[in-house]
Design a protein around this motif. Structure first.
Motif, PDB file in Angstrom:
ATOM      1  N   PRO A 191       0.838  -1.200   0.000  1.00 51.36           N
ATOM      2  CA  PRO A 191       0.000   0.000   0.000  1.00 51.36           C
ATOM      3  C   PRO A 191       0.872   1.249   0.000  1.00 51.36           C
ATOM      4  CG  PRO A 191      -0.830  -1.618   1.563  1.00 51.36           C
ATOM      5  CD  PRO A 191       0.500  -2.139   1.085  1.00 51.36           C
ATOM      6  N   GLY A 192       0.599   2.141  -0.931  1.00 49.27           N
ATOM      7  CA  GLY A 192       1.398   3.351  -1.028  1.00 49.27           C
ATOM      8  C   GLY A 192       2.723   3.155  -1.739  1.00 49.27           C
ATOM      9  N   GLY A 193       2.983   1.937  -2.278  1.00 53.38           N
ATOM     10  CA  GLY A 193       4.242   1.676  -2.964  1.00 53.38           C
ATOM     11  C   GLY A 193       4.285   2.361  -4.316  1.00 53.38           C
ATOM     12  N   TRP A 194       3.683   1.720  -5.322  1.00 53.44           N
ATOM     13  CA  TRP A 194       3.584   2.365  -6.638  1.00 53.44           C
ATOM     14  C   TRP A 194       2.608   3.523  -6.567  1.00 53.44           C
ATOM     15  CZ3 TRP A 194       6.924   1.515 -10.342  1.00 53.44           C
ATOM     16  CH2 TRP A 194       7.602   0.298 -10.405  1.00 53.44           C
ATOM     17  N   ARG A 195       2.981   4.620  -7.198  1.00 50.29           N
ATOM     18  CA  ARG A 195       2.116   5.793  -7.198  1.00 50.29           C
ATOM     19  C   ARG A 195       2.395   6.626  -8.443  1.00 50.29           C
ATOM     20  NH1 ARG A 195       5.190   8.552  -2.001  1.00 50.29           N
ATOM     21  NH2 ARG A 195       7.230   8.791  -3.009  1.00 50.29           N
ATOM     22  N   ALA A 196       1.369   7.312  -8.916  1.00 51.00           N
ATOM     23  CA  ALA A 196       1.526   8.240 -10.035  1.00 51.00           C
ATOM     24  C   ALA A 196       1.945   9.587  -9.478  1.00 51.00           C
ATOM     25  CB  ALA A 196       0.215   8.360 -10.809  1.00 51.00           C
ATOM     26  N   VAL A 240      17.568  20.996 -17.514  1.00 54.23           N
ATOM     27  CA  VAL A 240      16.349  21.685 -17.101  1.00 54.23           C
ATOM     28  C   VAL A 240      15.231  21.254 -18.038  1.00 54.23           C
ATOM     29  CG1 VAL A 240      15.189  23.910 -16.813  1.00 54.23           C
ATOM     30  CG2 VAL A 240      17.594  23.653 -16.148  1.00 54.23           C
ATOM     31  N   GLY A 241      14.142  20.769 -17.472  1.00 56.17           N
ATOM     32  CA  GLY A 241      13.047  20.270 -18.285  1.00 56.17           C
ATOM     33  C   GLY A 241      12.232  21.389 -18.920  1.00 56.17           C
ATOM     34  N   ARG A 242      11.588  21.060 -20.019  1.00 58.07           N
ATOM     35  CA  ARG A 242      10.687  21.995 -20.697  1.00 58.07           C
ATOM     36  C   ARG A 242       9.220  21.675 -20.410  1.00 58.07           C
ATOM     37  NH1 ARG A 242      13.414  21.535 -26.747  1.00 58.07           N
ATOM     38  NH2 ARG A 242      15.482  22.347 -26.188  1.00 58.07           N
ATOM     39  N   TYR A 243       8.914  20.385 -20.274  1.00 64.08           N
ATOM     40  CA  TYR A 243       7.518  19.964 -20.221  1.00 64.08           C
ATOM     41  C   TYR A 243       7.213  19.205 -18.933  1.00 64.08           C
ATOM     42  CZ  TYR A 243       8.282  20.919 -25.155  1.00 64.08           C
ATOM     43  OH  TYR A 243       8.644  21.517 -26.340  1.00 64.08           O
ATOM     44  N   ALA A 244       5.977  19.337 -18.492  1.00 65.01           N
ATOM     45  CA  ALA A 244       5.508  18.597 -17.327  1.00 65.01           C
ATOM     46  C   ALA A 244       5.242  17.142 -17.725  1.00 65.01           C
ATOM     47  CB  ALA A 244       4.244  19.239 -16.773  1.00 65.01           C
ATOM     48  N   TYR A 245       5.336  16.256 -16.743  1.00 63.98           N
ATOM     49  CA  TYR A 245       5.054  14.846 -17.000  1.00 63.98           C
ATOM     50  C   TYR A 245       4.592  14.187 -15.714  1.00 63.98           C
ATOM     51  CZ  TYR A 245       9.433  13.457 -14.675  1.00 63.98           C
ATOM     52  OH  TYR A 245      10.436  13.229 -13.759  1.00 63.98           O
ATOM     53  N   PHE A 246       3.987  13.005 -15.850  1.00 62.34           N
ATOM     54  CA  PHE A 246       3.733  12.178 -14.677  1.00 62.34           C
ATOM     55  C   PHE A 246       4.379  10.820 -14.905  1.00 62.34           C
ATOM     56  CE2 PHE A 246       0.255  10.532 -17.226  1.00 62.34           C
ATOM     57  CZ  PHE A 246       0.149   9.205 -16.814  1.00 62.34           C
ATOM     58  N   SER A 247       4.714  10.154 -13.815  1.00 61.25           N
ATOM     59  CA  SER A 247       5.390   8.873 -13.920  1.00 61.25           C
ATOM     60  C   SER A 247       4.931   7.955 -12.800  1.00 61.25           C
ATOM     61  CB  SER A 247       6.912   9.058 -13.857  1.00 61.25           C
ATOM     62  OG  SER A 247       7.281   9.687 -12.639  1.00 61.25           O
ATOM     63  N   PRO A 300      12.996   8.866  -5.000  1.00 56.69           N
ATOM     64  CA  PRO A 300      12.239   9.780  -5.862  1.00 56.69           C
ATOM     65  C   PRO A 300      13.028  11.014  -6.279  1.00 56.69           C
ATOM     66  CG  PRO A 300      10.904   9.045  -3.996  1.00 56.69           C
ATOM     67  CD  PRO A 300      12.301   8.578  -3.735  1.00 56.69           C
ATOM     68  N   SER A 301      14.051  11.389  -5.510  1.00 51.80           N
ATOM     69  CA  SER A 301      14.836  12.581  -5.840  1.00 51.80           C
ATOM     70  C   SER A 301      15.821  12.351  -6.982  1.00 51.80           C
ATOM     71  CB  SER A 301      15.600  13.058  -4.599  1.00 51.80           C
ATOM     72  OG  SER A 301      16.584  12.094  -4.218  1.00 51.80           O
ATOM     73  N   MET A 302      15.924  11.106  -7.466  1.00 52.05           N
ATOM     74  CA  MET A 302      16.933  10.782  -8.473  1.00 52.05           C
ATOM     75  C   MET A 302      16.518  11.152  -9.890  1.00 52.05           C
ATOM     76  SD  MET A 302      18.394   7.113  -7.115  1.00 52.05           S
ATOM     77  CE  MET A 302      19.563   6.967  -8.476  1.00 52.05           C
ATOM     78  N   ASN A 303      15.287  11.610 -10.087  1.00 55.42           N
ATOM     79  CA  ASN A 303      14.821  12.008 -11.421  1.00 55.42           C
ATOM     80  C   ASN A 303      14.970  10.877 -12.431  1.00 55.42           C
ATOM     81  OD1 ASN A 303      14.292  14.912 -10.823  1.00 55.42           O
ATOM     82  ND2 ASN A 303      16.502  14.926 -10.441  1.00 55.42           N
ATOM     83  N   ALA A 304      14.572   9.695 -12.013  1.00 55.95           N
ATOM     84  CA  ALA A 304      14.611   8.539 -12.904  1.00 55.95           C
ATOM     85  C   ALA A 304      13.357   7.716 -12.671  1.00 55.95           C
ATOM     86  CB  ALA A 304      15.862   7.694 -12.662  1.00 55.95           C
ATOM     87  N   SER A 305      12.726   7.301 -13.746  1.00 55.54           N
ATOM     88  CA  SER A 305      11.546   6.458 -13.675  1.00 55.54           C
ATOM     89  C   SER A 305      11.518   5.611 -14.931  1.00 55.54           C
ATOM     90  CB  SER A 305      10.275   7.303 -13.569  1.00 55.54           C
ATOM     91  OG  SER A 305       9.118   6.485 -13.602  1.00 55.54           O
ATOM     92  N   THR A 306      10.768   4.514 -14.890  1.00 57.38           N
ATOM     93  CA  THR A 306      10.714   3.648 -16.063  1.00 57.38           C
ATOM     94  C   THR A 306       9.453   3.826 -16.884  1.00 57.38           C
ATOM     95  OG1 THR A 306       9.750   1.846 -14.763  1.00 57.38           O
ATOM     96  CG2 THR A 306      12.161   1.894 -14.977  1.00 57.38           C
ATOM     97  N   ASP A 307       8.433   4.522 -16.379  1.00 62.23           N
ATOM     98  CA  ASP A 307       7.169   4.641 -17.119  1.00 62.23           C
ATOM     99  C   ASP A 307       6.524   5.977 -16.838  1.00 62.23           C
ATOM    100  OD1 ASP A 307       6.113   1.776 -18.284  1.00 62.23           O
ATOM    101  OD2 ASP A 307       7.465   1.527 -16.572  1.00 62.23           O
TER     102      ASP A 307
END
Length: 300
Positions: free
Chosen positions: A46-51, A71-78, A87-94
Motif C-alpha cells: 500500500p502506497g508503494g507504486w504511485r503516479a 532543465v526540463g521543458r515539459y511537465a510529466y507524470f510517472s 524519488p529525488s533521483m529524477n529517474a523512472s521507467t514509465d
C-alpha cells in the motif's frame, strides 16, 4: 491522443523483471492506449507504486558519474516506487508528458555505453534517465529520434540479475519506437507491432512471430476425414480453445511477446469504439501476463 494504463503486479521478493508493454490502436476516433505490467523486483505494498506529477521547467541532476543534468521543458507524470529508486533521483521507467509522449523502460541485458562518433563534447546522459529526459525535452517521437544520435549515454556494467534498460516511446500522432544501445551502438526500431518485453533484441522477437503463424481465432478444422472408433469419430473438436494450441503460456520474454501480440490482434478484430472498450481489452491482456506470486523466486 495517448492514454496510459498500468497493471501493478505484486509478487514475492526475489522476483522477475518481466514487464510486458503493448499498445491498443483503435483508429483516429479513439485515443491510443499504452499499457504495461510493472514487475520490478519488489512486492506491491500500500502506497508503494504511485503516479507522481512533475511540473515543467524543473531541474534534474545526473544519477551516474560523468553524466549531465538538465532543465526540463515539459511537465510529466510517472509511475514511481520508493522501494526501487529514490524519488529525488529524477529517474523512472514509465510515464507520459503533457503532449502525450510516453516512455516505458524494460530490463535488457545487451546494452553498453554509447558515444557519438562526432562532437565528443556533447551532452552525456545517464542511461536510467533516458525516459524522463525524453519526456521533459520533446513533444513527439519524431523529435526524440532526431536528437538521440547526438546524445552520449552512460550505461553501467550489468548482469543477468541486475540488467540495463531498453525503451519504448510512443506519441499521440502514432509514432512508436524501441530504443536500445546494443553493444554500445544506438539502435532505433520502428515499433510497428506495438509490443515490447525484454531480451533478446527487438528484431529477434519480430522474426519469432512467424513461428506461430498457425494460430487462429477461428474454429479449428482437422483437414482430414474422421475415423469411426469406440470413442466416436476422431479427430473432432471437443471444446473451445483448440484454435490457440501452441500459443506459449510461460512468462519468458519471447513467450510474453508472442502472447501479447497475437491475443491483442485477435481482440482487435472488432476495434474498440471508445476509451472504455479499449480499457477492457487492455485489462484482459494485462491479466494474461500477470506473474503470480511464487512463479519466479530465484535470482541468477
Amino acid at each position: 491522443m495517448v492514454l496510459y494504463h498500468w497493471l501493478v503486479c505484486g509478487i514475492a521478493i526475489h522476483v522477475a523483471m518481466a514487464c510486458t508493454y503493448f499498445e491498443i490502436r483503435p483508429g483516429p476516433s479513439v485515443p491510443t492506449l499504452v499499457a504495461n505490467t510493472m514487475e520490478w523486483m519488489v512486492p506491491t505494498q500500500p502506497g508503494g507504486w504511485r503516479a507522481v506529477v512533475h511540473p515543467g521547467q524543473g531541474s534534474a541532476s545526473p544519477t551516474c558519474h560523468g553524466g549531465n543534468g538538465w532543465v526540463g521543458r515539459y511537465a510529466y507524470f510517472s509511475m514511481e516506487n520508493p522501494a526501487l529508486m529514490d524519488p529525488s533521483m529524477n529517474a523512472s521507467t514509465d510515464g507520459m508528458n503533457q503532449h502525450g509522449l510516453t516512455f516505458s523502460g524494460h530490463a535488457f541485458r545487451g546494452g553498453a555505453s554509447y558515444t557519438p562518433l562526432k562532437n565528443r563534447s556533447q551532452f552525456r546522459l545517464c542511461g536510467e534517465q533516458l525516459g524522463v529526459w525524453a519526456v521533459t525535452q520533446f513533444k513527439s517521437v519524431a523529435e526524440l529520434v532526431e536528437a538521440l544520435p547526438s546524445v552520449a549515454v552512460i550505461i553501467a556494467p550489468h548482469t543477468t540479475s541486475q540488467p540495463g534498460l531498453q525503451w519504448a516511446f510512443a506519441d499521440g500522432a502514432g509514432g512508436s519506437v524501441v530504443v536500445d544501445y546494443m553493444g554500445g551502438a544506438l539502435e532505433i526500431h520502428e515499433n510497428s507491432v506495438g509490443v515490447l518485453t525484454n531480451d533478446p533484441v527487438y528484431s529477434w522477437h519480430l522474426y519469432n512471430l512467424d513461428n506461430y503463424v498457425g494460430l487462429s481465432n477461428r474454429w479449428p478444422r482437422p483437414g482430414i476425414g474422421a475415423v469411426p472408433t469406440e470413442a466416436g469419430p476422431v479427430p473432432q473438436v471437443v471444446g473451445h480453445g483448440f484454435n490457440l494450441v501452441g500459443l506459449p503460456g510461460d512468462f519468458s520474454p519471447p513467450s510474453r511477446f508472442v502472447r501479447a501480440y497475437y491475443l491483442r490482434e485477435y481482440g482487435m478484430q472488432q476495434p474498440p469504439d471508445s476509451v472504455e472498450q479499449s480499457m477492457v481489452v487492455a485489462t484482459g491482456l494485462l491479466n494474461s501476463m500477470h506473474i503470480l506470486q511464487g512463479l519466479s523466486l530465484i535470482h541468477i
